[in-house]
Scaffold this active site. Structure first.
Site, mmCIF file in Angstrom:
data_model
loop_
_atom_site.group_PDB
_atom_site.id
_atom_site.type_symbol
_atom_site.label_atom_id
_atom_site.label_comp_id
_atom_site.label_asym_id
_atom_site.label_seq_id
_atom_site.Cartn_x
_atom_site.Cartn_y
_atom_site.Cartn_z
ATOM 1 N N ASP A 153 32.970 28.159 29.684
ATOM 2 C CA ASP A 153 32.059 29.024 28.919
ATOM 3 C C ASP A 153 32.493 29.168 27.464
ATOM 4 O O ASP A 153 33.683 29.090 27.152
ATOM 5 C CB ASP A 153 32.002 30.405 29.600
ATOM 6 C CG ASP A 153 30.796 31.210 29.158
ATOM 7 O OD1 ASP A 153 29.857 30.627 28.574
ATOM 8 O OD2 ASP A 153 30.784 32.427 29.411
ATOM 9 N N ASN A 170 20.836 28.537 34.210
ATOM 10 C CA ASN A 170 20.851 27.916 32.880
ATOM 11 C C ASN A 170 19.534 27.213 32.521
ATOM 12 O O ASN A 170 19.315 26.847 31.367
ATOM 13 C CB ASN A 170 22.033 26.945 32.733
ATOM 14 C CG ASN A 170 23.377 27.631 32.622
ATOM 15 O OD1 ASN A 170 24.402 27.122 33.072
ATOM 16 N ND2 ASN A 170 23.404 28.821 32.021
HETATM 17 C C1 IPE Z 1 28.106 30.355 33.436
HETATM 18 O O1 IPE Z 1 28.032 30.607 32.069
HETATM 19 C C2 IPE Z 1 27.594 28.995 33.749
HETATM 20 C C3 IPE Z 1 28.384 27.883 33.249
HETATM 21 C C4 IPE Z 1 29.481 27.952 32.565
HETATM 22 C C5 IPE Z 1 27.875 26.591 33.607
HETATM 23 P P1 IPE Z 1 26.808 31.378 31.430
HETATM 24 O O2 IPE Z 1 27.055 31.417 29.965
HETATM 25 O O3 IPE Z 1 25.532 30.772 31.885
HETATM 26 O O4 IPE Z 1 26.935 32.827 32.091
HETATM 27 P P2 IPE Z 1 26.403 34.230 31.603
HETATM 28 O O5 IPE Z 1 24.930 34.073 31.329
HETATM 29 O O6 IPE Z 1 27.156 34.592 30.378
HETATM 30 O O7 IPE Z 1 26.696 35.168 32.730
HETATM 31 C C1 IPE Z 2 28.919 27.165 28.584
HETATM 32 O O1 IPE Z 2 28.803 27.589 27.272
HETATM 33 C C2 IPE Z 2 28.085 25.955 28.894
HETATM 34 C C3 IPE Z 2 26.965 26.234 29.800
HETATM 35 C C4 IPE Z 2 26.663 27.397 30.315
HETATM 36 C C5 IPE Z 2 26.135 25.119 30.139
HETATM 37 P P1 IPE Z 2 27.602 28.511 26.804
HETATM 38 O O2 IPE Z 2 26.492 27.655 26.355
HETATM 39 O O3 IPE Z 2 27.252 29.524 27.834
HETATM 40 O O4 IPE Z 2 28.271 29.233 25.562
HETATM 41 P P2 IPE Z 2 28.061 30.722 25.093
HETATM 42 O O5 IPE Z 2 28.390 31.604 26.252
HETATM 43 O O6 IPE Z 2 26.623 30.845 24.683
HETATM 44 O O7 IPE Z 2 29.001 30.879 23.961
HETATM 45 MG MG MG Z 3 27.947 31.395 28.232
#
Ligand code: IPE
Ligand code: IPE
Ligand code: MG
Length: 243
Positions: free
Chosen positions: A17, A65
């Protein structure tokens, strides 16, 4: 550096993340963060294999996602596709890291060419034993349990299973992680302290480790720190503290 003489976790799961925030901090598009995140995934995989971790699970794309913009979803699917092509090439060059690859999540809803590549990668790597690498794509913990419940329902309907014979083991065996140990250590970088629907059944006795570093900045040293912290924990599994 890893502390001397520690017992390594058999299975480490990582919620990758913070890609979006990493990009934003640099005035870049979110997709640039994902690109860097995908490189870090490769590095951490190689490093984990080198230090002798036997099972790694990476959360790459959740069932939630899909709420993101089409541009971002497409970019993530393209990165995933590139990785699958690269795996094929490396194997052709006989440079494979020897991972047994497994994808956790629903195949339905993913582009069909991707599903084909995933199936082929799993089939090609099935006999590799050095390290198991699970990549959770279109994965949701609740969806996984619903999927298992449907399979149980079908067995009951067919008369091959009696409701009183359902056990924790029989449910575990119907999850995407069947035949693999539960994660010992779940790492979430980027400062968030939640599971976000990741391995909710399997995490029952996992140790959690949170780190403020954003995933694109995550290094082998960060992994070492998490493993060292894990090794200092006292896992009781409902029992009494070990002296
Ligand atoms: C969790 O991260 C999913 C992945 C890392 C693939 P998200 O960024 O989607 O989670 P939330 O929305 O902050 O809970
Ligand atoms: C994790 O990084 C990747 C996926 C969830 C696919 P994010 O895209 O959630 O990054 P933040 O949380 O917006 O910084
Ligand atoms: Mg995220």
């Amino acid at each position: 550096m890893l502390d001397k003489g520690i017992v390594l976790p058999a299975h480490i799961a990582i919620i990758m993340d913070g890609n979006g925030r990493w990009a934003k901090q640099r005035g870049l598009a979110r997709t640039e963060g994902h690109k860097r995140g995908a490189e870090v995934f490769r590095n951490i995989c190689t490093y984990a294999s080198r230090i002798g971790i036997k099972h790694m699970t990476f959360y790459a794309f959740s069932t939630e996602n899909w709420k993101r913009s089409e541009t971002e979803v497409t970019a993530l699917m393209n990165l995933f596709r590139n990785y699958l092509f690269e795996m094929e090439e490396r194997e052709a060059e006989n440079e494979s890291g020897g991972y047994c690859i497994h994808f956790l999540g629903a195949r339905e809803g993913l582009p069909s060419d991707l599903v084909k590549l995933m199936d082929q990668a799993e089939a090609r790597s099935a006999n590799k034993t050095h390290m198991h690498v699970n990549i959770a794509v279109n994965y949701g913990g609740r969806a996984e349990i619903v999927h298992a419940a449907k399979l149980l329902g079908e067995q009951i309907k067919a008369g091959t299973l009696q409701p009183q014979d359902i056990t924790e083991e029989s449910i575990s065996a119907l999850l995407y992680t069947a035949n693999q140990p539960d994660p010992d250590l779940i790492i979430r970088p980027s400062g968030e302290q939640r599971l976000s629907n990741f391995l909710i059944w399997q995490a029952a006795y996992a140790e959690f480790y949170y780190d403020d570093v954003l995933w694109p900045d995550f290094t082998p040293d960060d992994l070492d720190r998490a493993i060292n912290a894990f090794a200092r924990r006292d896992r009781r599994f409902g029992g009494v503290q070990q002296q």
